[in-house]
Scaffold this active site. Structure first.
Site, mmCIF file in Angstrom:
data_model
loop_
_atom_site.group_PDB
_atom_site.id
_atom_site.type_symbol
_atom_site.label_atom_id
_atom_site.label_comp_id
_atom_site.label_asym_id
_atom_site.label_seq_id
_atom_site.Cartn_x
_atom_site.Cartn_y
_atom_site.Cartn_z
ATOM 1 N N ASP A 129 -16.313 18.043 23.810
ATOM 2 C CA ASP A 129 -15.980 18.563 25.129
ATOM 3 C C ASP A 129 -17.256 19.157 25.769
ATOM 4 O O ASP A 129 -17.580 20.283 25.489
ATOM 5 C CB ASP A 129 -14.867 19.605 25.063
ATOM 6 C CG ASP A 129 -15.042 20.629 23.939
ATOM 7 O OD1 ASP A 129 -15.807 20.386 22.970
ATOM 8 O OD2 ASP A 129 -14.392 21.674 24.030
ATOM 9 N N GLU A 171 -25.532 26.590 17.652
ATOM 10 C CA GLU A 171 -24.471 25.585 17.514
ATOM 11 C C GLU A 171 -24.941 24.160 17.737
ATOM 12 O O GLU A 171 -24.335 23.214 17.239
ATOM 13 C CB GLU A 171 -23.335 25.892 18.484
ATOM 14 C CG GLU A 171 -23.737 25.798 19.947
ATOM 15 C CD GLU A 171 -22.561 25.895 20.899
ATOM 16 O OE1 GLU A 171 -21.465 25.451 20.552
ATOM 17 O OE2 GLU A 171 -22.759 26.435 22.003
#
Length: 544
Positions: free
Chosen positions: A318, A501
């Site tokens: 996403d 991340e």
């Protein structure tokens, strides 16, 4: 600003406040919500509990990150907060920010602190595990957080709850660190979620319950079995079957060319899967972003856009050009029209794992049935998700065409050992020529500002690639990808003393960019994959 309609849950999720209070009254009276209570009722999502206040806070961008408000904990009964807001919000001098501060406890960040210079990368990751570990067998009664019976590791930063597919890669690192008990407890938490809700949600928040994420539970069970033996397969067989039933719901009555929730039956009768969300309203944690996207999608029903945005969140990617009709504009998103190569590879592994678990449980008819399903899916993948240019790709089931995109997802059939040796070799050559960069494996070839596109490289995709390539004897390419990514992680760690991340795999920037929020520190899956790669390639620390 256009007038907003109040979002409503789908019939599958609808649950009135009166029923909820009746079934969980004791827990509310005590001010907590436990994992035992969750088996009989669920917490209301913020847009159900106080819809007018929720919309006002998000529309006015009271917080830079829209996840902040839906993670805040009401200080009292949400019905009372709602009534108070409706009474006061149009009065002269009403201060929305003060009202929220008076009635909600802000969520704590899971942001980790950079380590001191001189600490090794491996040592720093070992120190992060306790910093990222949480235990919430009980949560405040009106919190959006879902309680879990055992400790677990969160990713970090704004991701302060348990996430589904993140956790497998985190668990790889936990096992590498000798934290096998904590890894096992996380698997038990996922089994609990399946037993309680019928599936593993995107994350452990009430507003995530309408969707799942890439199904890695069978890999988690496999990881436990490697440590504990065949008992693990027998122990988790009921949950493996329940998860499979969730993903395949509605498949029995589908006709060729039809779809239902997660399942698609193609024109030749092949049964494959897509991503889906049971709600067709804006995501609560990204409410205004979704509203703005829908307003730009001229000629499309807003509910259709919301569903595709939510399905994109369920994919874990996403967002990515994979889901965009024009490859760059969010308003062209059509996730539910795509049969993804990675999802169907994972479901083949789930089918194969259930067959194995049935065999370990001496259930021959079950073994045969799930083995046959795995074989039919393998054939469907080979028939429909192979691009003759030399790589696996996604299929648009509505337009009946195969994607021409080369993405990191092409390596999933090798990761689950479903690719033929010939096609594995062709895929490896395609990946080497198009996706391998100085900082690791690129996510796609498209640079459009989305975070699951170029130039970002993500830890889970590096491990999928390295593991899959090694399964087919492509050790040199696996080593190149693994060492390049490790060098990028080490370079940023040497400079800023932390892990993040996502990383840029080309250019001068070390940390990744794009997406709906700033780069997050922590970080669960980066920690896990880094440890696994260090165990394979311990000496490489060269700059990218």
């Amino acid at each position: 600003m256009k007038t907003l309609r109040h979002p409503h849950p789908s019939p599958l999720l609808a649950l009135s406040l009166s029923i909820l209070l009746a079934s969980a009254g004791t827990a509310f009276a005590q001010g907590t919500w436990s994992h035992e209570d969750a088996s009989t009722a669920r917490a209301l999502t913020p847009d159900e509990a106080y819809p007018e206040l929720f919309q006002s806070v998000q529309q006015q961008w009271l917080f830079d990150d829209q996840k902040q408000f839906v993670d805040a904990v009401p200080r009292r009964d949400p019905a009372a907060i709602r009534a108070d807001y409706l009474t006061r919000h149009q009065q002269p001098g009403f201060d929305l920010r003060q009202f929220v501060a008076d009635n909600f406890v802000p969520p704590a960040s899971a942001e980790t602190q950079p380590t001191r210079p001189g600490v090794s990368l491996r040592e720093h990751i070992g120190n992060l595990w306790p910093a990222l570990t949480r235990q919430h067998a009980e949560v405040p009664a009106y919190s959006s957080e879902l309680p879990l019976p055992h400790p677990y590791v969160v990713p970090g930063g704004r991701f302060r709850e348990l996430y589904y597919w993140d956790s497998y890669f985190t668990m790889l690192g936990l096992v590498e660190s000798g934290e096998k008990q904590l890894a096992r407890q996380m698997v038990d938490n996922f089994a609990h979620l399946i037993d309680t809700y019928g599936h593993i949600p995107n994350g452990t928040r009430s507003y995530y319950l309408s969707r799942s994420q890439p199904p890695f539970f069978s890999f988690m069970v496999e990881l436990v079995a490697q440590a504990e033996g065949d008992d693990a397969y027998r122990r988790y067989l009921p949950q493996l079957q329940k998860e499979y039933a969730y993903w395949m719901e509605g498949s029995q009555t589908l006709k060729p060319g039809e779809a239902a929730r997660y399942v698609v039956r193609l024109a030749d009768g092949s049964l494959l899967n897509r991503y889906w969300d049971d709600r067709d309203t804006p995501r609560q944690e990204s409410y205004m972003q979704d509203r703005e996207t829908a307003e730009q999608a001229h000629g499309r029903p807003a509910s259709e856009v919301y569903r595709d945005l939510r399905a994109g969140a369920a994919s874990g990617w996403d967002y990515s050009s994979r889901w965009l009709e024009d490859g760059k504009t969010m308003a062209t998103i059509r996730t539910t029209a795509i049969v993804p190569i990675d999802l169907n590879s994972l479901l083949h592994h789930l089918e194969s794992t259930i067959a194995l678990a049935c065999k370990k449980s001496t259930m021959p008819s079950c073994t045969e049935a799930y083995g046959a399903r795995a074989e039919r899916r393998r054939q469907a993948i080979e028939r429909h998700l192979w691009n003759d240019a030399g790589y696996y790709a996604d299929f648009d089931w509505k337009k009946k065409r195969l994607s021409a995109q080369i993405t990191a997802a092409t390596l999933y059939p090798m990761f689950v050992s479903v690719a033929s040796p010939e096609r594995a070799g062709l895929t490896a050559r395609t990946v080497e020529a198009n996706l391998v960069k100085p900082g690791g494996l690129n996510t796609t070839q498209t640079d459009n500002g989305q975070q699951w596109d170029s130039p970002n490289g993500w830890a889970p995709l590096q491990w999928i690639a390295v593991s899959g390539l090694r399964r087919y004897g492509q050790d040199a390419l696996a080593q190149t990808i693994g060492q390049n990514f490790l060098a990028q992680v080490q370079a940023l760690f040497d400079k800023e003393h932390k892990l993040v991340e996502k990383y840029s795999v080309e250019g001068e920037n070390l940390g990744g960019g794009g997406g709906e929020y700033k780069l997050q520190d922590g970080f669960g899956w980066t920690n896990g994959v880094t440890l696994k790669l260090l165990s394979l390639y311990p000496q490489e620390k060269a700059a990218p």
